[in-house]
Motif scaffolding. Structure first.
Motif, PDB file in Angstrom:
ATOM      1  N   THR A 189      -7.563   0.602  -4.155  1.00 44.44           N
ATOM      2  CA  THR A 189      -6.583  -0.193  -3.409  1.00 44.44           C
ATOM      3  C   THR A 189      -5.679  -1.024  -4.318  1.00 44.44           C
ATOM      4  OG1 THR A 189      -8.236  -1.948  -3.158  1.00 44.44           O
ATOM      5  CG2 THR A 189      -8.066  -0.333  -1.386  1.00 44.44           C
ATOM      6  N   GLU A 218      -9.981  -4.471   5.119  1.00 43.13           N
ATOM      7  CA  GLU A 218      -9.369  -5.044   3.920  1.00 43.13           C
ATOM      8  C   GLU A 218      -8.195  -5.955   4.304  1.00 43.13           C
ATOM      9  OE1 GLU A 218      -6.567  -3.458   0.308  1.00 43.13           O
ATOM     10  OE2 GLU A 218      -8.000  -2.065   1.206  1.00 43.13           O
ATOM     11  N   ARG A 270      -7.688   9.901  -3.083  1.00 39.86           N
ATOM     12  CA  ARG A 270      -7.785   8.483  -2.754  1.00 39.86           C
ATOM     13  C   ARG A 270      -7.832   7.671  -4.037  1.00 39.86           C
ATOM     14  NH1 ARG A 270     -12.495   7.251  -0.817  1.00 39.86           N
ATOM     15  NH2 ARG A 270     -11.809   5.158  -0.303  1.00 39.86           N
ATOM     16  N   ILE A 308      -9.605   0.198   5.639  1.00 41.64           N
ATOM     17  CA  ILE A 308      -8.298  -0.386   5.326  1.00 41.64           C
ATOM     18  C   ILE A 308      -8.023  -1.582   6.236  1.00 41.64           C
ATOM     19  CG2 ILE A 308      -5.808   0.030   5.402  1.00 41.64           C
ATOM     20  CD1 ILE A 308      -6.406   2.900   4.523  1.00 41.64           C
ATOM     21  N   ARG A 323       0.820  -1.214   0.000  1.00 42.69           N
ATOM     22  CA  ARG A 323       0.000   0.000   0.000  1.00 42.69           C
ATOM     23  C   ARG A 323       0.857   1.268   0.000  1.00 42.69           C
ATOM     24  NH1 ARG A 323      -5.338  -0.564   1.095  1.00 42.69           N
ATOM     25  NH2 ARG A 323      -5.332   1.526   0.185  1.00 42.69           N
TER      26      ARG A 323
END
Length: 549
Positions: A392, A180, A389, A177, A66
Motif C-alpha cells: 500500500t 485501511e 498486488r 482496503i 492509491r
C-alpha cells in the motif's frame, strides 16, 4: 438494508447517488444483487464525494493516494479535492479548547483570533499568542466530528462487505482496503499522532549532506498545550509557494530565476532524502502544504499523511527510478516482481511486453520533456492489469513524487527532472554499495569474509562425509515436464504394441508352414486376425496423435 442504525444517513447517501446518476451504488445500498463495480466518471465521483460531505472528501483524498487501485484520471481528479468547509462558530470552538487545556484558557493564551485562518473537514486553524508572547497556530478539532466519522465508517465498511462478494472485491481485497481507509480516517482524529510525525520529520531534516537544513522549516510543536483534539505549533509567516512573488513581495536581493532554481533543488533534495534515505516521508506535498516564508526559507506543513519505506524497498525503488530514466522495460518488470505483495504466478514475458509497450512512447522524447510521475503511475497501472498486488505504501510513494513534480513544474517551468535527480541517484547508489561509512562497510565485509573462511572448511568436510557415506540426497523439481513424460509413455506403449504385433505375425507364419491339422489352421487364422486388428489400431492411433500435434 445492511446498517439499520444509520438509516437516515443511508437515505441521504442514496439521494446523492440518485441525483448524480450512479445507479450501481444505488442498487447496492438499497439491497440489490452485488455485481462487479461500475465506477462513474472521475468528475462525477468527485462531485458525489463533495455532496456527501467533509468525511467523504477526506476519503476521496485518501483514495487519491492509491494509484495501484484507481486509474490516473481518477487520481488526478481526486487529488484536486479540497476539504474547505464553513468554519464552526467561535463559541463552540472555545468550549472544546477549554476542555483540552490543563490550565485555564486565560493563563495559557494571551490572545486568540476568533476568525480561523483555515477550516477543513476535520479541524480549523486559528492564530494565537501564548502567554509568554510566542506566536502559534492552533489546530482545533471540529466539535462532534468523531461521531460523524464513526457513522460514516460503519457505512463504508458495510458497502465494502457487499462489494467483497464480487470478483472485483475479492481480486482487490476491498475489505482490507476499506479497513485501511477507515483506520486512516480514525487516525486523523488524534492530533498527537500528527504532532509526533511533525517532530520526527523535523529531526530527520535537521541534518543533511544534500541541502542546507537552515533553508527548510518544520513547525515546532508545543507539547504542553497539545492534546488529541488540539495541536499547538510554531506560527510560520508566509504564503503557499505557488502564490509567492519571488523578487517582488519578498525581495532579498537575489535574481528571481536563480532563487526559483535553488528552491526547486531544495525541495527535490529534501523529499528524496525522506524517500530514499530516511524511509519516512511527508506524503502530501501539494501547493497548500509548501510555504514560502517572508525570510526566504521554505516550510513544509501538515504532517497528517506520511509514509514509510523499509531499506529493501528503498533500494528497489532507487533501481526502479534508474530503470525508468533508462526506459528499461525488462528491469522494470523484474523490480515490480520484487516489490510484489503476493506470490500469485505472473507471466513475466507478458509483463515485460506491457512495460515495453508503455515505455516505447517515451523513446523519442528529450529527458526534459518526460513527466516521470506519469510514468510511475503507468507502471502501477501495468502492475494492476497483470493482477500484481503491490504494498500500500507504493500508492503514497507515487502520489508524493507526482505532487512534488507538479509543484516544482508550477513553481519553476524550466525544471529538468533528470538534472535534479542525477546527482542524487549517483550518491544513492554509492550509499547502497558503501553505506554511510565506507570504513564501517569495509570492516563489515571483512568480518563476513572471515566468517565465511572459518565456516567453509567445515561445510566442505561435511559435504564430503555425506558423499562418501552415500547419505547425500538431491531434491530436484523440474516444471513443465508433464507433457514430455506423457509423450514418452505413449511412445513406449506403441513400441511395445509394435513388438507384440510383429511377434503375432511371426508366430502365425511359423504355424502356417506346418499346419497339418484343422486346429493348427484355425490358430493360424486367429493369430493373423488379431495381428491385423492390432496393426490397424496402431496405425490409426499414430496418425491421430500426429494430427493433434
Amino acid at each position: 438494508m445492511f446498517i439499520t442504525q444509520t438509516v437516515p444517513r443511508q437515505r441521504e447517501i442514496v439521494e446523492v447517488l440518485l441525483r448524480n446518476g450512479w445507479d450501481y451504488m444505488r442498487r447496492l445500498l438499497t439491497g440489490g444483487k452485488p455485481e462487479d463495480p461500475q465506477l462513474p466518471t472521475p468528475a462525477v465521483l468527485k462531485k458525489i464525494l463533495v455532496d456527501l460531505g467533509p468525511v467523504y472528501v477526506k476519503l476521496g483524498q485518501l483514495m487519491s493516494t492509491r494509484p495501484d487501485i484507481l486509474g490516473a484520471s481518477y487520481i488526478e481528479e481526486l487529488s484536486t479535492l479540497q476539504d474547505e468547509v464553513p468554519p464552526v462558530a467561535w463559541s463552540e470552538i472555545e468550549i472544546l479548547i477549554r476542555k483540552q487545556l490543563k490550565r485555564p484558557l486565560e493563563e495559557t493564551f494571551k490572545y486568540i483570533n476568533p476568525v480561523p485562518v483555515a477550516a477543513g473537514s476535520i479541524a480549523q486553524t486559528h492564530r494565537a499568542t501564548l502567554i509568554d508572547g510566542r506566536e502559534v497556530a492552533m489546530k482545533v478539532q471540529r466539535p462532534g466530528i468523531d461521531i460523524t466519522v464513526a457513522q460514516d465508517i460503519a457505512l463504508i465498511q458495510g458497502i465494502a462487505d457487499l462489494v467483497a462478494r464480487t470478483e472485483f472485491g475479492q481480486n482487490y481485497e476491498i475489505k482490507s482496503i476499506a479497513e485501511e481507509f477507515c483506520k486512516a480516517l480514525e487516525a486523523e482524529l488524534d492530533f498527537t499522532r500528527e504532532a509526533s510525525f511533525t517532530d520526527e520529520l523535523r529531526r530527520n531534516l535537521s541534518k543533511s549532506k544534500w541541502f542546507d537544513p537552515t533553508k527548510l522549516v518544520i513547525a515546532e510543536i508545543h507539547w504542553d498545550v497539545t492534546s488529541p483534539k488540539l495541536m499547538v505549533m510554531e506560527w510560520l509567516d508566509g504564503v503557499p509557494i505557488l502564490s509567492a512573488k519571488i523578487g517582488a513581495d519578498y525581495n532579498n536581493g537575489k535574481d528571481p530565476t536563480v532563487e526559483r532554481k535553488e528552491i526547486t533543488t531544495l525541495l527535490f533534495r529534501a523529499f528524496f532524502q525522506q524517500l530514499y534515505i530516511d524511509g519516512f516521508f511527508h506524503a502530501d506535498p501539494h501547493p497548500g502544504n509548501l510555504f514560502y516564508l517572508r525570510d526566504g526559507r521554505v516550510a513544509i506543513l501538515d504532517c497528517g499523511m506520511v509514509g514509510r519505506l523499509d531499506p529493501r524497498t528503498q533500494q528497489i525503488l532507487t533501481e526502479m527510478l534508474l530503470a525508468t530514466v533508462d526506459l528499461d522495460a525488462q528491469r522494470c518488470a523484474q523490480l515490480t516482481l520484487q516489490l510484489a505483495d503476493s506470490t500469485q504466478p505472473v507471466i513475466l514475458s507478458r509483463l515485460e511486453s506491457d512495460y515495453d509497450r508503455m515505455l516505447r512512447k517515451y523513446h523519442n522524447l528529450n529527458v526534459a520533456q518526460i513527466n516521470f510521475s506519469q510514468i510511475i503511475y503507468e507502471i502501477l497501472q501495468v502492475a494492476r492489469n497483470n493482477k500484481i498486488r503491490l504494498p500500500t505504501n507504493m500508492g503514497l510513494y507515487a502520489k508524493t513524487l507526482a505532487n512534488l513534480e507538479g509543484v516544482a513544474r508550477g513553481f519553476n517551468p524550466e525544471l529538468n527532472f533528470f538534472d535534479e535527480i542525477k546527482p542524487l541517484l549517483t550518491d544513492l547508489f554509492r550509499r547502497q554499495l558503501l553505506g554511510d561509512s565506507p570504513f564501517r562497510s569495509l570492516l563489515r565485509t571483512a568480518l563476513d569474509l572471515k566468517s565465511l573462511s572459518l565456516q567453509s572448511p567445515r561445510q566442505i568436510e561435511s559435504l564430503l562425509d555425506r558423499v562418501t557415506s552415500e547419505t547425500l540426497q538431491w531434491n530436484i523439481s523440474l516444471r513443465g515436464l508433464d507433457g514430455l513424460r506423457r509423450t514418452m509413455d505413449d511412445s513406449a506403449n506403441r513400441l511395445s504394441l509394435s513388438i507384440l504385433v510383429g511377434s503375432l505375425i511371426m508366430g502365425a507364419a511359423i504355424i502356417s508352414t506346418k499346419a497339418q491339422t484343422v486346429q493348427l489352421s484355425l490358430l493360424n487364422n486367429i493369430l493373423f486376425a488379431v495381428a491385423s486388428l492390432l496393426g490397424l489400431w496402431l496405425v490409426y492411433s499414430t496418425l491421430r496423435a500426429g494430427n493433434r500435434k
